[in-house]
Design an enzyme around this catalytic site. Structure first.
Site, PDB file in Angstrom:
ATOM      1  N   ARG A 263      -3.511   9.214  -1.948  1.00 25.88           N
ATOM      2  CA  ARG A 263      -4.864   8.811  -2.319  1.00 25.88           C
ATOM      3  C   ARG A 263      -5.425   9.864  -3.265  1.00 25.88           C
ATOM      4  NH1 ARG A 263      -3.684   4.466  -0.668  1.00 25.88           N
ATOM      5  NH2 ARG A 263      -4.656   3.246   0.984  1.00 25.88           N
TER       6      ARG A 263
ATOM      7  N   GLU B 221     -11.011   4.502  -8.920  1.00 26.93           N
ATOM      8  CA  GLU B 221     -10.129   3.404  -9.332  1.00 26.93           C
ATOM      9  C   GLU B 221     -10.973   2.140  -9.466  1.00 26.93           C
ATOM     10  OE1 GLU B 221      -7.003   3.187  -6.415  1.00 26.93           O
ATOM     11  OE2 GLU B 221      -6.322   5.213  -6.812  1.00 26.93           O
TER      12      GLU B 221
ATOM     13  N   HIS C 180      -2.108   2.477  -9.239  1.00 25.43           N
ATOM     14  CA  HIS C 180      -2.093   2.305  -7.770  1.00 25.43           C
ATOM     15  C   HIS C 180      -1.249   1.075  -7.400  1.00 25.43           C
ATOM     16  CE1 HIS C 180      -4.372   3.034  -3.764  1.00 25.43           C
ATOM     17  NE2 HIS C 180      -3.131   2.603  -3.550  1.00 25.43           N
TER      18      HIS C 180
END
Ligand code: NAP
Length: 313
Positions: free
Chosen positions: A232, A261, A279
Site C-alpha cells: 500500500r 490513487e 495498482h
C-alpha cells in the site's frame, strides 16, 4: 421468503454479480446518481455489503446501515474498511486471501526486473531511436547474488521469496515476529534496509504501518538500492521517496501502489529511475474471478448459517 437486501459499494466480476442478483435484492450504490439520497432510501433494509480494496466502507456508512450483518470485500487488504466500527456492532467482515498471492508476487518480480535491468528505459531507448544514434545502452545490475529484503513475510512475502531463490538472490526479512524459515531475520525496517540491495514491501496498509518506510529507511536502501512496493502507498513516506529518487539518495523504485490513487504524484512520472504499475498486481481475469467467487461464497455461507470461509480477525 424475501431475498436479503445487499448493497454494492463497488462492483465485482460480471458472473459473480449475476450470482448476487439471483440470490439477493441488489442495490447498486456504485451506480447511484445521488448516493446520499439512494442510501437514505435503502439503508434500513441492507443486511450485507460488497466492496473492494480501493473502495472499502467508512464508519459513517456502517453507521447508516442499522441492519448490516456482513461486509464482504474483494481484496485481502482491509485498510479501507473501518474494522473498529464493524467489530463494535458484531458485523462480520470477510476478505479474499490466498487466491491473489501468486499474481501479486509475480508483479513484485516483474518490478524487480524492470528496475534492476532498466527495462522501461531500455524500451524508450529503442522506441526513440536513441540506440541507433547513441550506441549500446548502459550496463545494468545482475540479480544473481543480490540481497532481497522483504518487509512483511506473510502469504505474499513468502511467495515473493520463493520466486527470488531460483534467480540466485539471497532473502532476508522483517516482520512483527520471527518465522520458522531459513531466511535471515532483521529486527527493524532500518536494519533490513541496511542489509538489502532490493527492499520489497509486502505488509498490510493502514494506521499500523503508516510511513513505516521512513526517510531514514529509504536512505538506508541507498543510491545503489531499489525499493519495490506492492503493498500500500501509505507504508512509504512518499514525499521522502520522491525526493530521494530525484537527487540519487535512492537508486530506483518499482511501484504498484501510491499514496493517492488513481492520481499518482506527477513527480513520479517524470523520473527515469522508476517503474510504475496502476495498482494492478492482482489484476488478472483468473484471480479477479476467484476473488469475486470468494465474496459470493462467503455471503452464501453467512446466510446459510455456515462458518465463513475467510473471515477477517
Ligand atoms: P499477510 O499474510 O497477513 O502478511 C502480512 C505480513 O506483514 C505478515 O508477515 C506480518 O507480520 C507483516 N506485518 C504486519 N504489520 C507489520 C509491521 N508493522 N512491521 C513489519 N511487518 C508487519 O498478508 P498478505 O496476504 O501477504 O497481504 C499483504 C498485503 O499486500 C495486503 O494487506 C495488501 O495491503 C497488499 N496487497 C496488495 C495487492 C496489490 O494489488 N498491489 C494485492 C493484494 C495484497 P507477522 O506475521 O509477524 O504479523
Amino acid at each position: 421468503m424475501p431475498l436479503p437486501d445487499l448493497l454494492v459499494l463497488s462492483m465485482i466480476r460480471p458472473d459473480q454479480m449475476r450470482q448476487l442478483e439471483a440470490a439477493y435484492t441488489v442495490h447498486r450504490l456504485d451506480l447511484a446518481e445521488d448516493p446520499v439520497a439512494f442510501l437514505a432510501e435503502v439503508a434500513p433494509r441492507i443486511r450485507a455489503a460488497v466492496t473492494t480494496g480501493g473502495r472499502g466502507i467508512t464508519a459513517d456508512e456502517v453507521a447508516a446501515l442499522p441492519a448490516l450483518e456482513i461486509v464482504a470485500t474483494s481484496s485481502v487488504g482491509t485498510d479501507k474498511i473501518d474494522l473498529g466500527a464493524c467489530a463494535a456492532r458484531g458485523i462480520h467482515v470477510t476478505n479474499t486471501p490466498d487466491v491473489l498471492t501468486d499474481d501479486v508476487a509475480d508483479i513484485a518480480l516483474g518490478l524487480i526486473l524492470m528496475t534492476r535491468r532498466r527495462l522501461v528505459e531500455g524500451h524508450a531507448y529503442v522506441a526513440s531511436g536513441a540506440w541507433a544514434q547513441e550506441g549500446p545502452f548502459a550496463l545494468t545490475s545482475a540479480l544473481k547474488g543480490k540481497k532481497v529484503g522483504i518487509l512483511g513475510l506473510g502469504r505474499i512475502g513468502q511467495a515473493i521469496a520463493a520466486r527470488c531463490l531460483p534467480f540466485g538472490m539471497r532473502v532476508g526479512y522483517c516482520a512483527r515476529s520471527e518465522k520458522p524459515v531459513d531466511f535471515e531475520f532483521m529486527p527493524s525496517p532500518q536494519a533490513l534496509a541496511e542489509w538489502s540491495d532490493i527492499f520489497v514491501i509486502a505488509t498490510p496498509g493502514g494506521a499500523q504501518t503508516e510511513a513505516l518506510v521512513s526517510k531514514e529507511v529509504i536512505e538506508a536502501i541507498g543510491p545503489r538500492g531499489t525499493l519495490i512496493n506492492i503493498a500500500r502507498g501509505s507504508v512509504v513516506d512518499e514525499a521522502a521517496m520522491i525526493a530521494a529518487l530525484q537527487d540519487g539518495r535512492l537508486g530506483s523504485a518499482g511501484l504498484d501502489v501510491f499514496a493517492r490513487e488513481p492520481e499518482a504524484d506527477k513527480a513520479l512520472t517524470s523520473l527515469h529511475n522508476v517503474a510504475l504499475s496502476p495498482h494492478h498486481a492482482s489484476g488478472t481475469v483468473e484471480t479477479r474471478d476467484a476473488m469475486a467467487q470468494l465474496v459470493v461464497d462467503n455471503l452464501a455461507a453467512h446466510f446459510a448459517g455456515a462458518p465463513l470461509l475467510t473471515p477477517v480477525g
